[in-house]
Scaffold this active site. Structure first.
Site, PDB file in Angstrom:
ATOM      1  N   GLU A  70       0.798  -1.231   0.000  1.00  0.00           N
ATOM      2  CA  GLU A  70       0.000   0.000   0.000  1.00  0.00           C
ATOM      3  C   GLU A  70       0.826   1.274   0.000  1.00  0.00           C
ATOM      4  O   GLU A  70       0.656   2.151  -0.851  1.00  0.00           O
ATOM      5  CB  GLU A  70      -0.945   0.024   1.214  1.00  0.00           C
ATOM      6  N   ASP A  91      -0.832  -4.988   3.127  1.00  0.00           N
ATOM      7  CA  ASP A  91      -1.350  -3.810   3.817  1.00  0.00           C
ATOM      8  C   ASP A  91      -0.675  -3.803   5.183  1.00  0.00           C
ATOM      9  O   ASP A  91      -1.044  -4.597   6.047  1.00  0.00           O
ATOM     10  CB  ASP A  91      -2.880  -3.903   3.958  1.00  0.00           C
ATOM     11  N   ILE A  93      -0.583  -1.816   7.795  1.00  0.00           N
ATOM     12  CA  ILE A  93      -1.544  -1.608   8.893  1.00  0.00           C
ATOM     13  C   ILE A  93      -2.908  -1.386   8.247  1.00  0.00           C
ATOM     14  O   ILE A  93      -3.127  -0.354   7.597  1.00  0.00           O
ATOM     15  CB  ILE A  93      -1.186  -0.392   9.786  1.00  0.00           C
ATOM     16  N   ASP A  94      -3.790  -2.365   8.390  1.00  0.00           N
ATOM     17  CA  ASP A  94      -5.169  -2.159   7.932  1.00  0.00           C
ATOM     18  C   ASP A  94      -5.959  -1.733   9.176  1.00  0.00           C
ATOM     19  O   ASP A  94      -5.998  -2.445  10.168  1.00  0.00           O
ATOM     20  CB  ASP A  94      -5.750  -3.442   7.342  1.00  0.00           C
ATOM     21  N   THR A  96      -5.652   1.919   9.923  1.00  0.00           N
ATOM     22  CA  THR A  96      -4.710   2.961  10.378  1.00  0.00           C
ATOM     23  C   THR A  96      -5.410   4.011  11.233  1.00  0.00           C
ATOM     24  O   THR A  96      -4.865   4.444  12.261  1.00  0.00           O
ATOM     25  CB  THR A  96      -4.033   3.642   9.178  1.00  0.00           C
ATOM     26  N   ASP A 220      -6.349  -4.420   0.812  1.00  0.00           N
ATOM     27  CA  ASP A 220      -7.330  -4.458   1.909  1.00  0.00           C
ATOM     28  C   ASP A 220      -7.983  -5.829   2.032  1.00  0.00           C
ATOM     29  O   ASP A 220      -8.377  -6.236   3.123  1.00  0.00           O
ATOM     30  CB  ASP A 220      -8.454  -3.435   1.650  1.00  0.00           C
TER      31      ASP A 220
HETATM   32  C1  IPD Z   1      -8.870   1.189   5.424  1.00  0.00           C
HETATM   33  C2  IPD Z   1      -9.673   0.178   6.204  1.00  0.00           C
HETATM   34  C3  IPD Z   1     -11.113   0.657   6.357  1.00  0.00           C
HETATM   35  C4  IPD Z   1     -11.750   1.024   5.024  1.00  0.00           C
HETATM   36  C5  IPD Z   1     -10.883   2.031   4.294  1.00  0.00           C
HETATM   37  C6  IPD Z   1      -9.497   1.469   4.078  1.00  0.00           C
HETATM   38  P1  IPD Z   1      -6.302   1.409   5.886  1.00  0.00           P
HETATM   39  O1  IPD Z   1      -7.574   0.674   5.219  1.00  0.00           O
HETATM   40  O2  IPD Z   1      -9.642  -1.066   5.541  1.00  0.00           O
HETATM   41  O3  IPD Z   1     -11.890  -0.370   6.936  1.00  0.00           O
HETATM   42  O4  IPD Z   1     -13.007   1.587   5.236  1.00  0.00           O
HETATM   43  O5  IPD Z   1     -11.471   2.337   3.059  1.00  0.00           O
HETATM   44  O6  IPD Z   1      -8.689   2.411   3.383  1.00  0.00           O
HETATM   45  O7  IPD Z   1      -6.184   2.715   5.187  1.00  0.00           O
HETATM   46  O8  IPD Z   1      -6.562   1.567   7.320  1.00  0.00           O
HETATM   47  O9  IPD Z   1      -5.206   0.453   5.525  1.00  0.00           O
HETATM   48 CA    CA Z   2      -6.363  -1.122   4.321  1.00  0.00          CA
HETATM   49 CA    CA Z   3      -3.127   0.402   5.368  1.00  0.00          CA
HETATM   50 CA    CA Z   4      -4.730   3.576   3.913  1.00  0.00          CA
END
Ligand code: IPD
Ligand code: CA
Ligand code: CA
Ligand code: CA
Length: 282
Positions: A70, A91, A93-94, A96, A220
């Site tokens: 990412e 990813d 940190i999913d 964040t 994701d």
């Molecule tokens: C996010 C998370 C979140 C989703 C966002 C994503 P991130 O990923 O998966 O649940 O609603 O659209 O961007 O940015 O925290 O890796």
């Molecule tokens: Ca994510």
């Molecule tokens: Ca992320």
């Molecule tokens: Ca992100």
């Protein structure tokens, strides 16, 4: 070329667990928060550090492997493209935004694609010590214990995980709100967890019956989608078609019957939007 999937899995599992320590140490500390596409799309020094460690350590072990990650993609402003080569979809940190706020639903999501097919999925929440894993054809696990999706078939008996982040984007807002409203009217409840990867894993372990969002990136959902399928669930495009992790659309359910009901519900919600817009233009 012959691939030793078991070796890839065991090696990257250890690397992921090690990288999880960065998240565990960082969640209660001060973060340098940058905004990317909008207020909902944050990145910290920890995202970048976890990604750097994962890519560096995996490259040391498997130098011919490729990466779709990412934060590297964001910095290089490249559109992710999957090739047939062994590719780790990362990813770092999913969740964040959850991480920035110290909210415990945050994880590393990492998948291996070979010949454009995901064969390994790992989602690790180091805060709650939840390690979700799957190897294609061998089932899905939480902390080495087999998990299975809910067999509930009706939306009125279901818990549905949705997302709100893209509602910040005017062109997507109405559709998200209409589909959310339609689910709220029928389901036992909806939940917005802020981590797509963990929401998919909660469908896989049967504590939620469905997960849906349009607008996500491959990193994701790559790991979570395999984990749902290996737990006995179905993963579709939200239009009801074949799921493609590069397409930004996903609907994951414990059962096919529930997925079919939700596809119909979304089509009706979208149709009502078009009708309203047409009426508004009269
Ligand atoms: C996010 C998370 C979140 C989703 C966002 C994503 P991130 O990923 O998966 O649940 O609603 O659209 O961007 O940015 O925290 O890796
Ligand atoms: Ca994510
Ligand atoms: Ca992320
Ligand atoms: Ca992100």
């Amino acid at each position: 070329m012959k691939h030793d999937i078991e070796q890839y899995y065991e090696t990257v599992l250890g690397i992921t667990r090690e990288a999880g320590k960065i998240i565990k140490e960082g969640i209660a500390r001060t973060k340098n928060v940058d905004t990317k596409l909008g207020s909902w799309d944050l990145v910290t020094q920890y995202d970048r550090r976890v990604e750097k460690v994962l890519v560096a350590e995996i490259s040391k072990k498997f130098p011919s492997h490729k990466f779709i990650a990412e934060e590297t993609n964001s910095e290089q402003k490249t559109t992710p493209e999957l090739t047939s080569a062994p590719t780790w979809v990362i990813d770092p940190i999913d969740g964040t935004t959850n991480f920035v706020h110290g909210f415990h639903l945050t994880c590393i999501s990492i998948a291996l694609s070979i010949e454009k097919e995901v064969v390994i999925g790992i989602v690790y929440n180091p805060i709650l010590e939840q390690m979700f894993t799957a190897i294609k054809g061998r089932g899905a696990y939480l902390n080495n214990k087999r998990i299975y999706t809910s067999k509930v078939e009706e939306l009125c008996q279901s818990m549905v995980c949705l997302e709100s982040s893209f509602a910040c984007i005017p062109s997507l807002r109405d559709s998200i709100m209409k589909r959310t409203e339609a689910c709220i009217k029928v389901a036992h409840g909806i939940r917005v967890l802020g981590s797509a990867a963990l929401a998919l894993c909660y469908v896989a372990m049967g504590v939620a019956e469905a997960y849906h969002i349009d607008g996500l990136q491959c990193w994701d959902v790559a790991a979570g989608a395999l984990i749902v399928r290996e737990a006995g669930g179905v993963v579709l495009d939200s239009t009801g078609g074949i799921f493609d992790m590069m397409s930004h659309r996903i609907l994951a359910c414990g059962t096919k019957t529930l997925a079919e009901e939700l596809v119909m519900l979304f089509k009706k919600a979208d149709a009502s939007l078009i009708t309203n817009n047409n009426i508004n233009h009269i």
